[in-house]
Design a protein around this motif. Structure first.
Motif, PDB file in Angstrom:
ATOM      1  N   ALA A   5       1.903   5.488  -5.303  1.00 37.93           N
ATOM      2  CA  ALA A   5       3.432   5.924  -5.522  1.00 37.93           C
ATOM      3  C   ALA A   5       4.010   4.724  -4.774  1.00 37.93           C
ATOM      4  O   ALA A   5       5.199   4.169  -5.565  1.00 37.93           O
ATOM      5  CB  ALA A   5       3.640   7.174  -4.871  1.00 37.93           C
ATOM      6  N   VAL A   6       3.794   4.245  -3.603  1.00 41.41           N
ATOM      7  CA  VAL A   6       4.498   3.117  -3.159  1.00 41.41           C
ATOM      8  C   VAL A   6       4.358   1.901  -3.931  1.00 41.41           C
ATOM      9  O   VAL A   6       5.354   1.019  -4.354  1.00 41.41           O
ATOM     10  CB  VAL A   6       4.025   2.823  -1.720  1.00 41.41           C
ATOM     11  N   LEU A   7       2.905   1.563  -4.477  1.00 39.27           N
ATOM     12  CA  LEU A   7       2.855   0.364  -5.422  1.00 39.27           C
ATOM     13  C   LEU A   7       3.876   0.857  -6.497  1.00 39.27           C
ATOM     14  O   LEU A   7       4.261  -0.194  -7.085  1.00 39.27           O
ATOM     15  CB  LEU A   7       1.442   0.159  -5.720  1.00 39.27           C
ATOM     16  N   ALA A   8       3.905   1.618  -7.439  1.00 37.00           N
ATOM     17  CA  ALA A   8       4.505   1.847  -8.456  1.00 37.00           C
ATOM     18  C   ALA A   8       6.127   1.968  -8.169  1.00 37.00           C
ATOM     19  O   ALA A   8       7.049   1.147  -8.819  1.00 37.00           O
ATOM     20  CB  ALA A   8       4.521   3.330  -9.023  1.00 37.00           C
ATOM     21  N   LEU A   9       6.638   1.991  -6.986  1.00 38.04           N
ATOM     22  CA  LEU A   9       7.828   1.894  -6.514  1.00 38.04           C
ATOM     23  C   LEU A   9       8.175   0.501  -6.425  1.00 38.04           C
ATOM     24  O   LEU A   9       9.362   0.092  -6.554  1.00 38.04           O
ATOM     25  CB  LEU A   9       8.288   2.633  -5.145  1.00 38.04           C
TER      26      LEU A   9
END
Length: 258
Positions: A5-9
């Motif tokens: 999720a953080v990488l996508a953000l």
């Protein structure tokens, strides 16, 4: 931390939704590619792409033609999870030269809010003027052994035009600059980028690097940023892992010189 999720953000905020680095630069979105067109002396390159095996080569050729038409070297900032999976090979085949691979590491600002003072006799000073920039450059040259003109130009320009988007620091032992670092802030995102942390060889291993991270984390948290981002070398990755940073993907600069 939910790594996916953080990488996508990060991809959405810092790459696909990138902002110009200066008032005379611009970000353009064309043909599945987001590119940064630098102002005078600024950075030129591809920040993000959404390609597949059918359109990747044409997109690469289009960017080569565009930047060659401007007569500038440019960088394709390739990340390990970018598509297609052989994008790096395609860039090399098209004439790009790969620079050393780094690791994208993310840490929470709240996790770095620790009591980490510099060693006795060393103080951390925020750089706000030309005299401070010269101290910062001197520390950088001691740490990395190369000319610091690029850093001088970058920091002076940002302090003049966009002072709210950069935090520049120098660590002084007495009056001697022994370490420096900067933080780049992108308004409207949740990420603060940590750059340039380097310490003169005789001062390494005393906690200055850690103190500079904690100092920047406090400022980032006060300004509402949730995450700290570092493109880490092989030397700094183990240190950052011990401090709680997570490795999310790799990043490799591919350079093209017309």
């Amino acid at each position: 931390m939910d790594h996916a999720a953080v990488l996508a953000l990060y991809d959405r905020d810092m790459r696909e939704g990138a902002r110009p680095e200066s008032s005379d630069a611009r970000v353009e979105r064309t043909g599945g590619v987001v590119r940064h067109v630098g102002g005078e002396g600024g950075w030129n390159g591809v920040l993000w792409s959404d390609l597949d095996g059918r359109d990747a080569d044409a997109a690469i050729a289009a960017q080569i033609a565009y930047f060659a038409g401007r007569g500038v070297e440019f960088e394709w900032k390739h990340h390990g999870h970018d598509r297609p999976v052989d994008l790096g090979r395609r860039l090399t085949d098209a004439g790009f030269a790969a620079e050393p691979e780094e690791t994208l590491m993310i840490g929470g600002t709240s996790d770095q809010l620790v009591d980490a003072p510099p060693p006795q006799g060393v103080r951390i000073v925020e750089v706000t003027d030309a005299a401070g920039v010269e101290l910062m450059v001197a520390a950088n040259e001691k740490a990395f052994g190369h000319d610091g003109s690029f850093l001088r130009d970058l920091v002076l320009a940002r302090l003049t035009a966009d002072p709210d988007t950069i935090v520049a620091l120098v660590a002084l032992a007495g009056d001697e600059p022994v370490s420096s670092a900067r933080m780049e802030l992108v308004p409207g995102t949740r990420f603060a980028g940590l750059w340039g942390g380097g310490t003169a060889p005789q001062w390494r291993g005393r906690g200055i690097y850690r103190a500079l991270i904690a100092h920047r984390a406090r400022i980032a948290a006060e300004r509402g940023y949730r995450y700290l981002q570092v493109d880490a070398s092989d030397q700094s990755r183990p240190i950052l892992e011990r401090l709680g940073f997570a490795a999310l993907t790799t990043t490799t600069p591919y350079l093209y010189t017309p």
